[in-house]
Write an enzyme that holds these catalytic residues in place. Structure first.
Site, PDB file in Angstrom:
ATOM      1  N   GLY A   1      36.581  42.355  28.506  1.00  0.00           N
ATOM      2  CA  GLY A   1      37.170  42.236  29.413  1.00  0.00           C
ATOM      3  C   GLY A   1      37.869  43.753  30.243  1.00  0.00           C
ATOM      4  N   ASP A   2      37.860  43.448  31.440  1.00  0.00           N
ATOM      5  CA  ASP A   2      38.971  43.978  32.566  1.00  0.00           C
ATOM      6  C   ASP A   2      38.308  45.439  32.774  1.00  0.00           C
ATOM      7  OD1 ASP A   2      40.629  42.809  32.705  1.00  0.00           O
ATOM      8  OD2 ASP A   2      42.058  43.354  30.558  1.00  0.00           O
TER       9      ASP A   2
ATOM     10  N   LYS B   1      34.478  44.637  36.300  1.00  0.00           N
ATOM     11  CA  LYS B   1      34.201  43.394  37.629  1.00  0.00           C
ATOM     12  C   LYS B   1      34.020  43.331  38.920  1.00  0.00           C
ATOM     13  CE  LYS B   1      35.678  40.690  34.168  1.00  0.00           C
ATOM     14  NZ  LYS B   1      36.152  41.433  32.970  1.00  0.00           N
TER      15      LYS B   1
ATOM     16  N   LYS C   1      35.583  45.434  40.764  1.00  0.00           N
ATOM     17  CA  LYS C   1      35.285  46.285  41.734  1.00  0.00           C
ATOM     18  C   LYS C   1      33.415  46.710  41.979  1.00  0.00           C
ATOM     19  CE  LYS C   1      34.120  50.867  42.947  1.00  0.00           C
ATOM     20  NZ  LYS C   1      34.303  51.925  42.968  1.00  0.00           N
TER      21      LYS C   1
ATOM     22  N   GLY D   1      41.901  38.126  35.324  1.00  0.00           N
ATOM     23  CA  GLY D   1      42.485  39.471  36.908  1.00  0.00           C
ATOM     24  C   GLY D   1      41.133  40.539  37.562  1.00  0.00           C
ATOM     25  N   HIS D   2      40.487  40.324  37.895  1.00  0.00           N
ATOM     26  CA  HIS D   2      39.763  41.125  39.092  1.00  0.00           C
ATOM     27  C   HIS D   2      40.632  41.847  40.203  1.00  0.00           C
ATOM     28  CE1 HIS D   2      36.238  38.426  37.370  1.00  0.00           C
ATOM     29  NE2 HIS D   2      37.767  38.751  36.276  1.00  0.00           N
TER      30      HIS D   2
ATOM     31  N   GLN E   1      36.629  37.588  32.071  1.00  0.00           N
ATOM     32  CA  GLN E   1      36.704  37.522  30.519  1.00  0.00           C
ATOM     33  C   GLN E   1      35.597  38.683  30.350  1.00  0.00           C
ATOM     34  OE1 GLN E   1      37.465  34.259  30.941  1.00  0.00           O
ATOM     35  NE2 GLN E   1      39.525  34.695  31.945  1.00  0.00           N
TER      36      GLN E   1
ATOM     37  N   ALA F   1      46.023  43.243  34.882  1.00  0.00           N
ATOM     38  CA  ALA F   1      45.718  42.739  35.772  1.00  0.00           C
ATOM     39  C   ALA F   1      46.638  41.992  36.467  1.00  0.00           C
ATOM     40  CB  ALA F   1      44.552  43.105  37.087  1.00  0.00           C
TER      41      ALA F   1
ATOM     42  N   GLY G   1      50.178  42.020  33.059  1.00  0.00           N
ATOM     43  CA  GLY G   1      51.188  43.652  32.876  1.00  0.00           C
ATOM     44  C   GLY G   1      50.412  44.171  31.540  1.00  0.00           C
TER      45      GLY G   1
ATOM     46  N   PRO H   1      50.390  46.434  28.460  1.00  0.00           N
ATOM     47  CA  PRO H   1      49.484  48.020  28.421  1.00  0.00           C
ATOM     48  C   PRO H   1      47.947  47.591  27.524  1.00  0.00           C
ATOM     49  CG  PRO H   1      51.617  47.428  26.518  1.00  0.00           C
ATOM     50  CD  PRO H   1      51.569  46.917  27.331  1.00  0.00           C
ATOM     51  N   ARG H   2      46.784  47.850  27.847  1.00  0.00           N
ATOM     52  CA  ARG H   2      46.017  47.343  27.108  1.00  0.00           C
ATOM     53  C   ARG H   2      45.467  49.238  26.450  1.00  0.00           C
ATOM     54  NH1 ARG H   2      42.816  47.682  33.224  1.00  0.00           N
ATOM     55  NH2 ARG H   2      43.190  45.329  33.819  1.00  0.00           N
TER      56      ARG H   2
ATOM     57  N   LYS I   1      35.060  53.467  35.614  1.00  0.00           N
ATOM     58  CA  LYS I   1      35.969  54.467  35.087  1.00  0.00           C
ATOM     59  C   LYS I   1      35.602  56.054  34.178  1.00  0.00           C
ATOM     60  CE  LYS I   1      39.615  52.531  34.970  1.00  0.00           C
ATOM     61  NZ  LYS I   1      40.888  51.433  34.752  1.00  0.00           N
TER      62      LYS I   1
HETATM   63  P1  GDP Z   1      38.214  43.239  35.747  1.00  0.00           P
HETATM   64  O1  GDP Z   1      39.232  42.500  35.218  1.00  0.00           O
HETATM   65  O2  GDP Z   1      36.805  43.634  34.977  1.00  0.00           O
HETATM   66  O3  GDP Z   1      37.666  43.302  37.282  1.00  0.00           O
HETATM   67  O4  GDP Z   1      38.504  44.498  35.710  1.00  0.00           O
HETATM   68  P2  GDP Z   1      40.837  44.822  36.070  1.00  0.00           P
HETATM   69  O5  GDP Z   1      41.152  44.832  37.644  1.00  0.00           O
HETATM   70  O6  GDP Z   1      40.865  44.056  35.039  1.00  0.00           O
HETATM   71  O7  GDP Z   1      40.622  46.705  35.494  1.00  0.00           O
HETATM   72  C1  GDP Z   1      40.180  47.900  36.203  1.00  0.00           C
HETATM   73  C2  GDP Z   1      40.719  48.266  36.783  1.00  0.00           C
HETATM   74  O8  GDP Z   1      40.244  49.854  37.153  1.00  0.00           O
HETATM   75  C3  GDP Z   1      41.315  47.840  38.793  1.00  0.00           C
HETATM   76  O9  GDP Z   1      42.705  48.525  38.202  1.00  0.00           O
HETATM   77  C4  GDP Z   1      40.278  48.473  39.108  1.00  0.00           C
HETATM   78  O10 GDP Z   1      40.277  48.757  40.184  1.00  0.00           O
HETATM   79  C5  GDP Z   1      39.637  50.308  38.419  1.00  0.00           C
HETATM   80  N1  GDP Z   1      38.448  50.694  38.634  1.00  0.00           N
HETATM   81  C6  GDP Z   1      37.667  50.199  38.677  1.00  0.00           C
HETATM   82  N2  GDP Z   1      36.486  50.789  38.908  1.00  0.00           N
HETATM   83  C7  GDP Z   1      37.433  52.165  38.860  1.00  0.00           C
HETATM   84  C8  GDP Z   1      36.893  53.166  38.351  1.00  0.00           C
HETATM   85  O11 GDP Z   1      35.296  53.973  38.676  1.00  0.00           O
HETATM   86  N3  GDP Z   1      37.455  54.559  38.244  1.00  0.00           N
HETATM   87  C9  GDP Z   1      39.282  54.243  38.790  1.00  0.00           C
HETATM   88  N4  GDP Z   1      39.976  55.066  38.560  1.00  0.00           N
HETATM   89  N5  GDP Z   1      39.236  53.053  38.694  1.00  0.00           N
HETATM   90  C10 GDP Z   1      38.442  51.973  38.435  1.00  0.00           C
HETATM   91  P1  IMO Z   2      39.484  39.670  33.281  1.00  0.00           P
HETATM   92  O1  IMO Z   2      38.531  38.625  33.346  1.00  0.00           O
HETATM   93  C1  IMO Z   2      41.341  41.025  29.389  1.00  0.00           C
HETATM   94  C2  IMO Z   2      42.436  38.015  26.320  1.00  0.00           C
HETATM   95  C3  IMO Z   2      43.831  38.048  26.091  1.00  0.00           C
HETATM   96  C4  IMO Z   2      44.112  37.546  25.204  1.00  0.00           C
HETATM   97  C5  IMO Z   2      42.318  36.438  24.682  1.00  0.00           C
HETATM   98  C6  IMO Z   2      42.752  35.070  24.786  1.00  0.00           C
HETATM   99  O2  IMO Z   2      39.940  40.458  34.069  1.00  0.00           O
HETATM  100  O3  IMO Z   2      38.874  40.652  32.047  1.00  0.00           O
HETATM  101  P2  IMO Z   2      43.531  33.253  26.918  1.00  0.00           P
HETATM  102  O4  IMO Z   2      44.322  33.265  27.984  1.00  0.00           O
HETATM  103  O5  IMO Z   2      42.267  33.263  27.915  1.00  0.00           O
HETATM  104  O6  IMO Z   2      43.692  32.109  25.999  1.00  0.00           O
HETATM  105  O7  IMO Z   2      43.746  34.859  25.607  1.00  0.00           O
HETATM  106  O8  IMO Z   2      41.699  36.775  25.840  1.00  0.00           O
HETATM  107  N1  IMO Z   2      41.801  38.357  27.864  1.00  0.00           N
HETATM  108  C7  IMO Z   2      41.485  38.601  28.763  1.00  0.00           C
HETATM  109  N2  IMO Z   2      41.809  40.475  28.275  1.00  0.00           N
HETATM  110  N3  IMO Z   2      39.962  40.061  30.458  1.00  0.00           N
HETATM  111  C8  IMO Z   2      40.897  39.565  30.947  1.00  0.00           C
HETATM  112  O9  IMO Z   2      39.923  38.863  32.190  1.00  0.00           O
HETATM  113  C9  IMO Z   2      41.090  37.881  29.854  1.00  0.00           C
HETATM  114  N4  IMO Z   2      41.527  36.914  30.163  1.00  0.00           N
HETATM  115  C10 IMO Z   2      41.701  36.659  27.771  1.00  0.00           C
HETATM  116  O10 IMO Z   2      44.599  38.402  26.194  1.00  0.00           O
HETATM  117  O11 IMO Z   2      43.654  38.362  24.095  1.00  0.00           O
HETATM  118 MG    MG Z   3      41.199  42.493  34.932  1.00  0.00          MG
END
Ligand code: GDP
Ligand code: IMO
Ligand code: MG
Length: 422
Positions: free
Chosen positions: A12-13, A16, A18, A40-41, A222, A297, A300, A302-303, A329
């Site tokens: 996850g994170d 996606k 972006k 959290g996108h 995720q 996102a 809050g 820490p990852r 990234k």
């Molecule tokens: P998602 O859940 O997969 O949509 O990802 P998140 O939004 O949770 O986390 C990705 C984080 O990395 C966000 O704060 C984005 O703004 C940031 N991000 C995405 N791509 C890049 C990149 O290429 N460089 C940097 N520095 N930040 C990025």
């Molecule tokens: P995006 O779409 C990162 C993780 C939680 C926990 C596990 C189960 O932003 O990438 P849940 O609440 O789904 O039952 O929690 O999954 N988790 C994520 N980790 N990005 C996410 O979504 C996540 N959605 C759930 O931290 O470990």
């Molecule tokens: Mg996310």
């Protein structure tokens, strides 16, 4: 006409939001097929950051209509907040958003149960506490509330009453604050009413658009390693983020999806509990977290950070049938003298390069790292592959070779235009 999916390749994170936002310039319809407000996108609108949880990220492009598919668990309270947030950016969702009749509804009961289970459990999952697991439990137990139920108030009230009596019979008075639940029910009902106008035939829309040659994007939430079937069970989410989830989560045949794009960070992160073979509990992990602003996102938190895990990533490519990769990234690695890739795991002296063989022994893994020289030069905001430092180019090509999948997009910053398309 094309149908593309964007799927998280790791835990996850991956970025996606972006990548979806970038691709959506040419897209007419964007649909989510699983998960809920646990996602959290992050996307940017005129340099302002916005985090979407349930509404597909394509909504910020005027040309996109959106579907919240049947495989999702929809939280009406969260959704009303998200609609308001978008309106504050002058983005109108009216007439552009469809919630599938047969998506399931997250109630305040589900959130309470999620909190209760996490606080009492000896083996915490580290969930987002958004009620996701308990809502899917009801779905599979055939006791869930469907979005369709929101269209008939008296029926909905009966279902809520029945859930309330189940809760009071199953749990002790000390476990829950009944007053708090009753208060939240008023707000819940109000939000159910507010979102009912979006509950429409998303299935038909998707298939009509497909027939009329529209460009469609399917947005995963995720990540692959959090998949209920294929992830690091039990430290997973309760849905199917992999490409297999698309067919059931949207009622859309997998063979009509032309491209599956896997999103991978240039390193690895995980939030919540569970095994993480390449995790760095040292100054390098701290440095990745700091430079990468690696904080959840949604929650809050820490990852946890580590080097790129190619064993898990290869498994992810096979599972999803990725036709191409977007690597995000890359810029976060700019200040490292060396970058490491884990290409195999050592468990009790034996080396494994297949994740599926090692999957149940992940806590015993000693990652086998290959070391590569860093580039110590900024890639931030770079827009062409030729402009990347030589060692950064080599790193990207190496990952592409290891994963046997072309890397066609490289993200070099959080903003829409900080991207390389190859
Ligand atoms: P998602 O859940 O997969 O949509 O990802 P998140 O939004 O949770 O986390 C990705 C984080 O990395 C966000 O704060 C984005 O703004 C940031 N991000 C995405 N791509 C890049 C990149 O290429 N460089 C940097 N520095 N930040 C990025
Ligand atoms: P995006 O779409 C990162 C993780 C939680 C926990 C596990 C189960 O932003 O990438 P849940 O609440 O789904 O039952 O929690 O999954 N988790 C994520 N980790 N990005 C996410 O979504 C996540 N959605 C759930 O931290 O470990
Ligand atoms: Mg996310």
């Amino acid at each position: 006409m094309s149908v593309v999916s964007v799927i998280g390749g790791q835990w996850g994170d991956e970025g996606k939001g972006k990548i979806v936002d970038y691709i959506c310039r040419d897209i007419d319809l964007v649909a989510r097929y699983q998960g809920g407000a646990n996602a959290g996108h992050t996307v940017y609108i005129n340099n302002k950051k916005i985090v979407l949880h349930q509404i597909p990220s394509g909504i910020i492009r005027e040309n996109c209509d959106c579907i919240l598919g049947n495989g999702m668990v929809v939280d009406p309270i969260g959704l009303v907040e998200e609609i308001k947030l978008l309106e504050s950016f002058n983005i109108d969702v009216e007439d552009r958003m469809y919630i599938a009749f047969n998506s399931h509804i997250v109630t305040p009961f589900h959130k309470m149960i999620d909190k209760f289970s996490e606080s009492k459990s000896k083996k915490k999952i580290g969930t987002t506490l958004k009620g996701i697991g308990p809502a899917y439990v009801d779905k599979y137990n055939r006791t869930g509330i469907l979005a369709f139920d929101l269209l008939d108030h008296s029926n909905l009230n009966l279902k809520i009453q029945s859930k309330l009596s189940d809760l009071t019979s199953q749990y002790d008075n000390h476990d829950f604050d009944l007053k708090e639940i009753k208060d939240s029910l008023d707000k819940f009902k109000e939000c159910c009413e507010k979102i009912s106008k979006y509950i429409k035939d998303g299935f038909n829309l998707l298939h009509e658009r497909y027939k009329s040659n529209s460009n469609i994007l399917i947005e995963g939430a995720q990540g692959t390693m959090l998949d209920i079937d294929h992830g690091t069970y039990p430290y997973v989410t309760s849905s199917s983020p992999t490409s297999g989830g698309i067919s059931t989560g949207l009622g859309f045949p997998g063979n009509q999806v032309n491209e599956n794009i896997g999103i991978f960070k240039a390193y690895t992160t995980r939030v919540g509990e569970g095994p993480f073979p390449t995790e760095l509990n040292d100054r390098f992990g701290e440095k990745l977290r700091k430079i990468g602003s690696e904080f959840g996102a949604t929650t809050g938190r820490p990852r946890r950070c580590g080097w790129f895990d190619a064993v898990a990533a290869r498994y992810s490519c096979k599972l999803n049938g990725f036709t191409k990769i977007a690597l995000t990234k890359l810029d976060i690695l700019d200040e490292f003298d060396e970058v490491l890739i884990c290409n195999s795991y050592k468990i009790k002296g034996k080396e494994y390069s297949n994740f599926s063989e090692a999957q149940y022994y992940l806590n015993e893994v000693e990652p086998v790292f290959q070391h590569f020289p860093g580039w110590n030069e900024s890639t931030y905001g770079k827009k062409s592959f030729e402009d990347l430092p030589e060692n950064a180019k080599k790193y990207v090509l190496l990952l592409s070779n290891i994963l046997e999948t072309p890397i066609k997009i490289i993200s070099t910053g959080p903003k829409r235009n900080q991207i390389i398309s190859i």
